[in-house]
Motif scaffolding. Structure first.
Motif, PDB file in Angstrom:
ATOM      1  N   ALA A 123       0.814  -1.379  -0.001  1.00 44.53           N
ATOM      2  CA  ALA A 123      -0.015   0.122  -0.138  1.00 44.53           C
ATOM      3  C   ALA A 123       0.846   1.297   0.056  1.00 44.53           C
ATOM      4  O   ALA A 123       0.337   2.200  -0.284  1.00 44.53           O
ATOM      5  CB  ALA A 123      -0.892   0.082   1.329  1.00 44.53           C
ATOM      6  N   GLU A 124       2.058   0.985   0.429  1.00 45.40           N
ATOM      7  CA  GLU A 124       3.090   2.246   0.381  1.00 45.40           C
ATOM      8  C   GLU A 124       4.216   2.159  -0.342  1.00 45.40           C
ATOM      9  O   GLU A 124       4.568   1.068  -0.397  1.00 45.40           O
ATOM     10  CB  GLU A 124       3.336   2.626   1.944  1.00 45.40           C
ATOM     11  CG  GLU A 124       2.145   3.144   2.638  1.00 45.40           C
ATOM     12  CD  GLU A 124       2.468   3.837   3.981  1.00 45.40           C
ATOM     13  OE1 GLU A 124       3.474   4.279   3.874  1.00 45.40           O
ATOM     14  OE2 GLU A 124       1.764   3.788   4.689  1.00 45.40           O
ATOM     15  N   PRO A 125       4.916   3.138  -0.823  1.00 43.50           N
ATOM     16  CA  PRO A 125       6.008   2.452  -1.748  1.00 43.50           C
ATOM     17  C   PRO A 125       7.219   2.043  -0.943  1.00 43.50           C
ATOM     18  O   PRO A 125       7.412   2.427   0.142  1.00 43.50           O
ATOM     19  CB  PRO A 125       6.318   4.216  -2.333  1.00 43.50           C
ATOM     20  CG  PRO A 125       5.617   5.110  -1.467  1.00 43.50           C
ATOM     21  CD  PRO A 125       4.753   4.482  -0.817  1.00 43.50           C
ATOM     22  N   ILE A 126       7.901   1.355  -1.604  1.00 47.53           N
ATOM     23  CA  ILE A 126       9.144   0.797  -0.831  1.00 47.53           C
ATOM     24  C   ILE A 126      10.464   1.864  -1.077  1.00 47.53           C
ATOM     25  O   ILE A 126      10.580   2.535  -2.027  1.00 47.53           O
ATOM     26  CB  ILE A 126       9.677  -0.436  -1.550  1.00 47.53           C
ATOM     27  CG1 ILE A 126       8.692  -1.576  -1.277  1.00 47.53           C
ATOM     28  CG2 ILE A 126      10.834  -1.011  -1.023  1.00 47.53           C
ATOM     29  CD1 ILE A 126       8.507  -3.050  -2.375  1.00 47.53           C
ATOM     30  N   PRO A 127      10.933   2.130   0.197  1.00 47.24           N
ATOM     31  CA  PRO A 127      11.963   3.177   0.374  1.00 47.24           C
ATOM     32  C   PRO A 127      13.070   2.691  -0.535  1.00 47.24           C
ATOM     33  O   PRO A 127      13.617   1.482  -0.944  1.00 47.24           O
ATOM     34  CB  PRO A 127      12.277   3.570   1.588  1.00 47.24           C
ATOM     35  CG  PRO A 127      11.638   2.214   2.336  1.00 47.24           C
ATOM     36  CD  PRO A 127      10.566   1.634   1.540  1.00 47.24           C
ATOM     37  N   ALA A 128      13.809   3.566  -1.198  1.00 46.16           N
ATOM     38  CA  ALA A 128      15.099   3.379  -1.940  1.00 46.16           C
ATOM     39  C   ALA A 128      16.083   2.965  -1.175  1.00 46.16           C
ATOM     40  O   ALA A 128      16.322   3.358  -0.107  1.00 46.16           O
ATOM     41  CB  ALA A 128      15.530   4.551  -2.600  1.00 46.16           C
ATOM     42  N   PRO A 129      16.860   1.662  -1.506  1.00 42.32           N
ATOM     43  CA  PRO A 129      17.937   1.143  -0.650  1.00 42.32           C
ATOM     44  C   PRO A 129      18.979   2.281  -0.561  1.00 42.32           C
ATOM     45  O   PRO A 129      19.182   3.024  -1.407  1.00 42.32           O
ATOM     46  CB  PRO A 129      18.133   0.074  -1.211  1.00 42.32           C
ATOM     47  CG  PRO A 129      17.884   0.163  -2.729  1.00 42.32           C
ATOM     48  CD  PRO A 129      16.866   1.148  -2.679  1.00 42.32           C
ATOM     49  N   GLU A 130      19.866   2.245   0.790  1.00 35.96           N
ATOM     50  CA  GLU A 130      20.904   2.993   0.996  1.00 35.96           C
ATOM     51  C   GLU A 130      21.961   1.941   1.156  1.00 35.96           C
ATOM     52  O   GLU A 130      22.097   0.948   2.026  1.00 35.96           O
ATOM     53  CB  GLU A 130      20.572   3.853   2.181  1.00 35.96           C
ATOM     54  CG  GLU A 130      19.807   4.763   2.086  1.00 35.96           C
ATOM     55  CD  GLU A 130      19.462   5.626   3.331  1.00 35.96           C
ATOM     56  OE1 GLU A 130      20.185   5.844   3.976  1.00 35.96           O
ATOM     57  OE2 GLU A 130      18.338   6.235   3.523  1.00 35.96           O
ATOM     58  N   PHE A 131      23.223   2.356   0.776  1.00 36.85           N
ATOM     59  CA  PHE A 131      24.328   1.363   0.665  1.00 36.85           C
ATOM     60  C   PHE A 131      25.356   2.255   1.151  1.00 36.85           C
ATOM     61  O   PHE A 131      25.911   3.442   0.808  1.00 36.85           O
ATOM     62  CB  PHE A 131      24.672   0.876  -0.624  1.00 36.85           C
ATOM     63  CG  PHE A 131      23.611  -0.076  -1.261  1.00 36.85           C
ATOM     64  CD1 PHE A 131      23.416  -1.231  -0.964  1.00 36.85           C
ATOM     65  CD2 PHE A 131      22.733   0.575  -2.049  1.00 36.85           C
ATOM     66  CE1 PHE A 131      22.512  -2.160  -1.404  1.00 36.85           C
ATOM     67  CE2 PHE A 131      21.752  -0.206  -2.690  1.00 36.85           C
ATOM     68  CZ  PHE A 131      21.697  -1.621  -2.426  1.00 36.85           C
ATOM     69  N   PRO A 132      26.536   1.378   1.702  1.00 40.01           N
ATOM     70  CA  PRO A 132      27.674   2.165   1.983  1.00 40.01           C
ATOM     71  C   PRO A 132      28.463   2.624   0.957  1.00 40.01           C
ATOM     72  O   PRO A 132      28.232   2.027  -0.174  1.00 40.01           O
ATOM     73  CB  PRO A 132      28.481   1.061   2.894  1.00 40.01           C
ATOM     74  CG  PRO A 132      27.378   0.014   3.107  1.00 40.01           C
ATOM     75  CD  PRO A 132      26.502  -0.059   2.297  1.00 40.01           C
ATOM     76  N   ALA A 133      29.343   3.464   1.099  1.00 36.82           N
ATOM     77  CA  ALA A 133      30.187   4.194   0.058  1.00 36.82           C
ATOM     78  C   ALA A 133      30.834   2.743  -0.925  1.00 36.82           C
ATOM     79  O   ALA A 133      31.505   1.971  -0.232  1.00 36.82           O
ATOM     80  CB  ALA A 133      31.195   5.061   0.426  1.00 36.82           C
ATOM     81  N   ASP A 134      30.687   2.930  -2.248  1.00 29.33           N
ATOM     82  CA  ASP A 134      31.587   1.947  -2.837  1.00 29.33           C
ATOM     83  C   ASP A 134      30.876   0.762  -3.153  1.00 29.33           C
ATOM     84  O   ASP A 134      31.398  -0.303  -3.625  1.00 29.33           O
ATOM     85  CB  ASP A 134      32.969   1.709  -2.548  1.00 29.33           C
ATOM     86  CG  ASP A 134      33.887   3.008  -2.700  1.00 29.33           C
ATOM     87  OD1 ASP A 134      33.490   3.816  -3.513  1.00 29.33           O
ATOM     88  OD2 ASP A 134      35.044   2.929  -2.062  1.00 29.33           O
ATOM     89  N   PHE A 135      29.784   0.489  -2.694  1.00 22.78           N
ATOM     90  CA  PHE A 135      28.902  -0.657  -2.692  1.00 22.78           C
ATOM     91  C   PHE A 135      27.721  -0.123  -3.802  1.00 22.78           C
ATOM     92  O   PHE A 135      27.185   0.912  -3.784  1.00 22.78           O
ATOM     93  CB  PHE A 135      28.157  -1.166  -1.479  1.00 22.78           C
ATOM     94  CG  PHE A 135      29.084  -2.021  -0.716  1.00 22.78           C
ATOM     95  CD1 PHE A 135      29.092  -3.116  -0.739  1.00 22.78           C
ATOM     96  CD2 PHE A 135      30.112  -1.391   0.049  1.00 22.78           C
ATOM     97  CE1 PHE A 135      29.999  -4.064   0.112  1.00 22.78           C
ATOM     98  CE2 PHE A 135      31.053  -1.914   0.711  1.00 22.78           C
ATOM     99  CZ  PHE A 135      31.010  -3.268   0.840  1.00 22.78           C
TER     100      PHE A 135
END
Length: 97
Positions: A6-18
């Motif tokens: 019902a709600e959008p899936i948040p964009a993933p956050e990755f460590p730098a260089d991943f």
């Protein structure tokens, strides 16, 4: 696991260089198998997965490469995976409309 859509899936956050990307065929099979086996080596009754088994899975009519994801480090090493599958035959037996 289940999640409401019902709600959008948040964009993933990755460590730098991943980065997150799809498995890209034959060149990714062996490193994926090694990562899978190392991830589950301590699991009760573990049996190593083989590259041949993964090739077989990838030939299945229900295989969806867009659901086969890996996180890759800056030096191109596999760091994590997400093996998602939708099995229409099983869904038709257990899901109610």
């Amino acid at each position: 696991m289940a999640r409401s859509l019902a709600e959008p899936i948040p964009a993933p956050e990755f460590p730098a260089d991943f980065a997150l990307r799809h498995v890209s065929g034959e060149q990714d099979i062996q490193p994926w198998v090694e990562m899978f086996n190392q991830s589950f080596i301590d699991r009760w009754n573990h049996h190593d997965l083989t590259a041949e088994t993964v090739r077989y899975w990838m030939q299945d009519e229900n295989y969806q490469p867009e659901l086969d994801l890996i996180a890759v480090s800056g030096d191109r090493k596999f760091a994590a995976f997400c093996d998602c599958q939708i099995k229409p035959q099983k869904n038709s037996r257990v899901c109610t409309p």
